[in-house]
Design a protein around this motif. Structure first.
Motif, short mmCIF file in Angstrom:
data_model
loop_
_atom_site.label_atom_id
_atom_site.label_comp_id
_atom_site.label_asym_id
_atom_site.label_seq_id
_atom_site.Cartn_x
_atom_site.Cartn_y
_atom_site.Cartn_z
N GLY A 581 -3.25 3.70 -12.63
CA GLY A 581 -4.65 4.10 -12.68
C GLY A 581 -5.09 4.53 -11.30
N ARG A 582 -6.24 4.03 -10.86
CA ARG A 582 -6.73 4.28 -9.51
C ARG A 582 -6.78 2.96 -8.76
NH1 ARG A 582 -9.51 9.03 -8.61
NH2 ARG A 582 -9.50 8.36 -6.43
N ILE A 583 -6.07 2.87 -7.65
CA ILE A 583 -6.04 1.63 -6.89
C ILE A 583 -7.39 1.38 -6.24
CG2 ILE A 583 -5.08 0.43 -4.91
CD1 ILE A 583 -2.44 1.65 -5.43
N HIS A 584 -8.02 0.25 -6.60
CA HIS A 584 -9.16 -0.27 -5.87
C HIS A 584 -8.68 -1.51 -5.14
CE1 HIS A 584 -12.07 2.58 -6.95
NE2 HIS A 584 -13.12 1.79 -6.99
N LEU A 585 -8.17 -1.29 -3.94
CA LEU A 585 -7.62 -2.36 -3.13
C LEU A 585 -8.75 -3.24 -2.62
CD1 LEU A 585 -4.92 -3.38 -1.94
CD2 LEU A 585 -5.37 -1.90 0.04
N SER A 586 -8.53 -4.55 -2.65
CA SER A 586 -9.50 -5.49 -2.11
C SER A 586 -8.78 -6.78 -1.77
CB SER A 586 -10.65 -5.72 -3.11
OG SER A 586 -11.74 -6.36 -2.47
N GLY A 587 -9.52 -7.86 -1.64
CA GLY A 587 -8.93 -9.12 -1.24
C GLY A 587 -8.91 -9.27 0.27
N ARG A 588 -8.68 -10.50 0.72
CA ARG A 588 -8.68 -10.81 2.15
C ARG A 588 -7.29 -10.52 2.73
NH1 ARG A 588 -13.06 -13.65 3.99
NH2 ARG A 588 -14.62 -14.12 2.40
N LEU A 589 -7.02 -9.24 2.96
CA LEU A 589 -5.70 -8.82 3.42
C LEU A 589 -5.33 -9.47 4.74
CD1 LEU A 589 -5.71 -4.99 2.59
CD2 LEU A 589 -5.10 -6.92 1.13
N THR A 590 -6.32 -9.76 5.55
CA THR A 590 -6.05 -10.35 6.87
C THR A 590 -5.46 -11.75 6.77
OG1 THR A 590 -8.34 -11.13 6.97
CG2 THR A 590 -7.85 -9.00 7.99
N GLU A 591 -5.63 -12.41 5.64
CA GLU A 591 -5.15 -13.78 5.48
C GLU A 591 -3.79 -13.85 4.82
OE1 GLU A 591 -8.15 -15.90 3.38
OE2 GLU A 591 -9.75 -15.39 4.80
N LEU A 592 -3.21 -12.73 4.43
CA LEU A 592 -1.92 -12.73 3.75
C LEU A 592 -0.78 -12.98 4.73
CD1 LEU A 592 -2.26 -9.65 1.36
CD2 LEU A 592 -2.78 -12.05 0.87
N GLN A 593 0.24 -13.68 4.25
CA GLN A 593 1.46 -13.84 5.02
C GLN A 593 2.20 -12.50 5.09
OE1 GLN A 593 2.46 -16.66 6.70
NE2 GLN A 593 0.36 -17.32 6.14
N PRO A 594 3.09 -12.32 6.07
CA PRO A 594 3.76 -11.03 6.24
C PRO A 594 4.47 -10.53 4.98
CG PRO A 594 4.12 -12.39 8.17
CD PRO A 594 3.42 -13.26 7.17
N GLU A 595 5.14 -11.44 4.22
CA GLU A 595 5.85 -10.99 3.02
C GLU A 595 4.87 -10.47 1.96
OE1 GLU A 595 8.14 -14.45 4.83
OE2 GLU A 595 6.05 -13.94 4.40
N ALA A 596 3.74 -11.14 1.81
CA ALA A 596 2.74 -10.70 0.85
C ALA A 596 2.11 -9.38 1.28
CB ALA A 596 1.67 -11.76 0.67
N ARG A 597 1.82 -9.26 2.56
CA ARG A 597 1.22 -8.02 3.06
C ARG A 597 2.20 -6.85 2.88
NH1 ARG A 597 -1.98 -7.83 8.75
NH2 ARG A 597 -2.68 -9.83 7.87
N ALA A 598 3.48 -7.12 3.06
CA ALA A 598 4.48 -6.07 2.87
C ALA A 598 4.49 -5.59 1.42
CB ALA A 598 5.85 -6.57 3.28
N LEU A 599 4.29 -6.51 0.46
CA LEU A 599 4.23 -6.11 -0.94
C LEU A 599 3.03 -5.22 -1.22
CD1 LEU A 599 5.21 -9.34 -2.94
CD2 LEU A 599 6.34 -7.10 -3.06
N VAL A 600 1.90 -5.50 -0.56
CA VAL A 600 0.72 -4.65 -0.70
C VAL A 600 1.00 -3.26 -0.15
CG1 VAL A 600 -1.68 -4.33 0.02
CG2 VAL A 600 -0.87 -6.61 -0.65
N HIS A 601 1.57 -3.20 1.05
CA HIS A 601 1.85 -1.91 1.66
C HIS A 601 2.85 -1.12 0.82
CE1 HIS A 601 0.61 -3.39 5.97
NE2 HIS A 601 -0.31 -3.61 5.05
N GLU A 602 3.86 -1.81 0.28
CA GLU A 602 4.85 -1.15 -0.55
C GLU A 602 4.20 -0.55 -1.80
OE1 GLU A 602 8.71 -2.16 -3.37
OE2 GLU A 602 7.93 -3.71 -2.02
N ALA A 603 3.30 -1.29 -2.44
CA ALA A 603 2.64 -0.78 -3.65
C ALA A 603 1.84 0.47 -3.36
CB ALA A 603 1.74 -1.86 -4.24
#
Length: 721
Positions: A581-603
């Motif tokens: 669909g259309r990504i509406h990114l949100s959430g507290r990205l600054t609090e994510l661990q590096p592995e989780a943040r990498a999954l966001v960037h990959e998506a």
């Protein structure tokens, strides 16, 4: 005239329409289907006329809950017809006349070239000497959906509709037609019952309770009809049932029984109904009809660059700031959003409100808070930072709302607001509603938008709508509230056209407590649709999977809002929700661990590689339309060259699932995992049965696959890890 009926043949390569004219000039729609296939029996006595009109003092021939069998509709006689072309659209106008009242009805049918979709609306004109008081007018009546050739077909007919509520949008339901209209012995009963299936909207939200859509499918053949009512308010209705051994549907806007709507049609005056559409899927169940409806929606809407670019949007609301923005809070999220690949950054609700103040009853002026943005540049410090990082700034706005304590509530005239019985309508806890028919109301909003989009350089507006103001407004003497609401709804569309004419690069999102105003009156103008306010990633999956039933994939905004406490599988799950669909990114990205943040960037990176295909893709559901509690859910988007497939496994599901992909039957395919790259999905393809068996070892988990036809010779099975 001869005893043989005259038949009007109209259509194009994808749609054929036949209208039979009886010896007395009565017009009946006897076939809507594939072109070049004549009706088995044109039936000039088919059960329903082209137009049904309830006029005070004229009533119906068959009393009940239905709004068909009207006396005026039965008296309408064919006077003329003509066909034209409007660009890619074929147009047929059939003029009908009632000699008793002098009422003329023009049934206007449109169909885009190459699509099996019929759009209908009706224009009434009073050519008589006396005012006619309208109580209901059909936009489209079709009395030949099923049973025309064989009444036994009705035993396999099933009605479809979608429940739609806050946080639980797009929940499709089904029921046999004859649960509502059971079979009767025609030796004793010449007609069906008096209570068809009726689905109606109410209030000022167009899709609160039910989507303004429905359908009828033949469980045996797969032949499916889908319909939508293109109206941006709650005044709409569809009814379907059995009449004289056939299944019918009648589609209407506001009416007297459901909404208290009445309209005095004075001599020489005209009234136009809300437009509606009917899409045909000749086989393959509802998927083919939804594909046709998706293409029709694209043909219908106003052109805009956003429909093709599909930029990634970060919005600071969901599972993030939740309407409490400040400069200090926003700046780190702006940096994190840019790092993740966002291209727009939207500051959601709260930017106009002073800190520690309940702002619900003060909105309407739309000036920035000084306490939330205390620096010398105020909110422009935030907006400039968004631009410095290469993103386009956006803001939230609720344009029709005016708080009872706001300055516009005191300066705008009384007539600029919704009123009933001479008093302003107020919705607790403290909201008035603008009536956009009034020039002062429209001028006020024009100044706001021109300041934000013009002077401030805002490139994105999220237009929200969070209160239901009931039946409407009696803005003029003798006007029913429902008639006033219809006038406001039409003025709102005109206002939206005006702001997009003045600011053609502005991207506008449609939102109403999530998906409570999800209709193709608004979406024919606006670029995106908020699909939900659902905060639970597991419960968002069925909403995201079903959203393409209501909105094209490239317009369906889905939240992707990872939380610090989520597992890596849950982070991938919430990101997968939005990838088709259309990504509406949100959430507290600054609090994510590096592995989780990498999954966001990959998506986000994966989305950018596939988004160019989404504006041409059509949806399908390899497991059927998703149920709210289904443990396995699947959504496919087809293009001529590739199929994208998102599959979700929720808690309680067994390990494997079989997905049916009939459009790929007989073909060898490659099934490649696009996201997450670390996923452990395995799949096996059987070309002869068109079945993809998929295994996801953990729950919850989700995966995005790309299916591409193999250039090697077809094989019976193909396994991928």
């Amino acid at each position: 005239m001869t005893d043989e009926p005259q038949v009007i043949h109209w259509g194009h390569e994808a749609l054929g329409v036949e209208i039979a004219l009886g010896e007395d000039g009565a017009a009946r729609l006897v076939r809507v289907g594939a072109p070049g296939v004549a009706a088995a029996d044109p039936r000039p006595d088919a059960p329903l006329p082209l137009v049904e009109v309830m006029v005070t003092g004229h009533g119906r021939h068959w009393s009940g809950r239905n709004l068909i069998d009207t006396a005026v509709g039965a008296r309408l006689r064919h006077r003329a017809h003509h066909s034209t072309r409007e660009g890619d659209w074929h147009v047929l106008t059939v003029e009908l006349h009632d000699p008793e009242t002098g009422l003329t009805a023009e049934a206007v049918y449109r169909s885009p070239d190459g699509l099996p979709v019929l759009r209908g609306e009706v224009v009434l004109r009073n050519e008589g000497p006396a005012t006619l008081h309208l109580e209901s007018v059909s936009s489209l009546v079709v009395g030949c959906l099923a049973g025309c050739d064989d009444p036994a077909d009705l035993d396999d007919a099933e009605l479809l509709w979608a429940e739609n509520d806050w946080l639980t949008e797009c929940r499709w339901q089904h029921s046999p037609l004859r649960v509502t209209s059971p079979a009767l012995d025609r030796r004793f009963n010449t007609r069906a019952g008096k209570s068809p299936r009726v689905v109606a909207g109410e209030g000022t939200w167009s899709s609160c309770g039910r989507l303004p859509m429905g359908g009828l499918t033949d469980r045996r053949s797969g032949r499916t009809w889908l319909w939508q009512i293109e109206h941006n308010g709650g005044g709409w209705r569809w009814e379907s049932g059995e009449r004289d051994d056939t299944a019918y549907v009648a589609l209407l806007g506001p009416n007297d029984p459901d909404h208290g709507w009445r309209h005095p049609l004075e001599p020489g005056a005209e009234f136009r109904t809300v437009p509606v559409a009917l899409a045909l899927g000749a086989d393959a169940g509802p998927d083919a009809a939804f594909a046709a409806l998706t293409r029709y929606r694209r043909a219908l809407r106003r052109p805009h660059a956003d429909h093709h670019r599909l930029p990634v949007v970060f919005n600071d609301y969901m599972n993030c700031l939740m309407a409490d923005p400040t400069t200090e809070k926003l700046l780190p999220f702006i940096d994190a959003a840019a790092e993740a690949g966002a291209e727009y950054f939207v500051v959601d609700a709260g930017w106009y409100a002073e800190k520690d103040v309940d702002w619900w009853g003060t909105v309407g002026e739309w000036e920035p808070s000084t306490t939330r943005f205390p620096g010398p540049r105020g909110i422009h410090e935030v907006l400039d930072r968004i631009r410095e990082l290469g993103m386009v700034p956006g803001l939230w706005l609720e344009p029709e709302a005016v708080g009872v304590s706001s300055p516009p509530a005191k300066t705008l005239p009384e007539e600029a607001f919704f009123r009933r019985d001479g008093r302003r309508v107020v919705e607790t806890p403290g909201r008035y509603h603008l009536d956009l028919r009034h020039p002062a109301a429209r001028a006020h909003l024009d100044r706001v938008v021109d300041r934000l989009a013009g002077e401030w350089g805002i490139g994105y507006l999220k237009l929200d709508y969070n209160t239901n103001h009931g039946s409407g407004t009696s803005g003029h003497p003798g006007e029913t509230p429902a008639a006033g609401l219809l006038g406001h709804n039409r003025a709102q569309l005109d206002w939206l056209d005006g702001i997009l004419d003045r600011h053609p690069h502005l991207v506008v999102e449609n939102c109403a407590s999530g998906g409570l105003r999800m209709d193709y009156a608004l979406l024919s103008r606006l670029q995106l649709q908020s699909t939900s306010d659902q905060q639970d990633l597991l419960r968002y999956a069925p909403i995201a999977a079903a959203a393409p039933t209501a909105v094209t994939p490239e317009q369906g905004a889905v939240w992707a809002y990872p939380r610090a406490e989520d597992s890596l599988d849950e982070v991938a799950f919430t990101m997968a929700n939005a990838l088709l669909g259309r990504i509406h990114l949100s959430g507290r990205l600054t609090e994510l661990q590096p592995e989780a943040r990498a999954l966001v960037h990959e998506a986000v990176a994966v989305y950018k590689t596939i988004r160019g295909d989404l504006p041409q893709a059509v949806p399908a559901w390899p497991l059927g339309l998703p149920g709210w509690d289904d443990t396995w859910i699947a959504l496919a988007l087809h293009t001529p060259a590739v199929t994208y497939l998102t599959v979700w496994r929720r808690p309680g599901a067994e390990d494997g699932v079989a997905l049916h992909m009939p459009h790929l039957r007989g073909a060898g395919i490659h099934a490649d995992v696009l996201y997450p790259s670390s996923g452990r999905a395995t799949s096996t393809w059987r070309a002869d049965t068109a079945e993809l068996t998929l295994s996801l070892p953990t729950a919850p988990s989700a995966v995005l696959l790309r299916l591409v036809r193999d250039t090697t010779p077809n094989t019976l099975s193909h396994e991928r890890n």
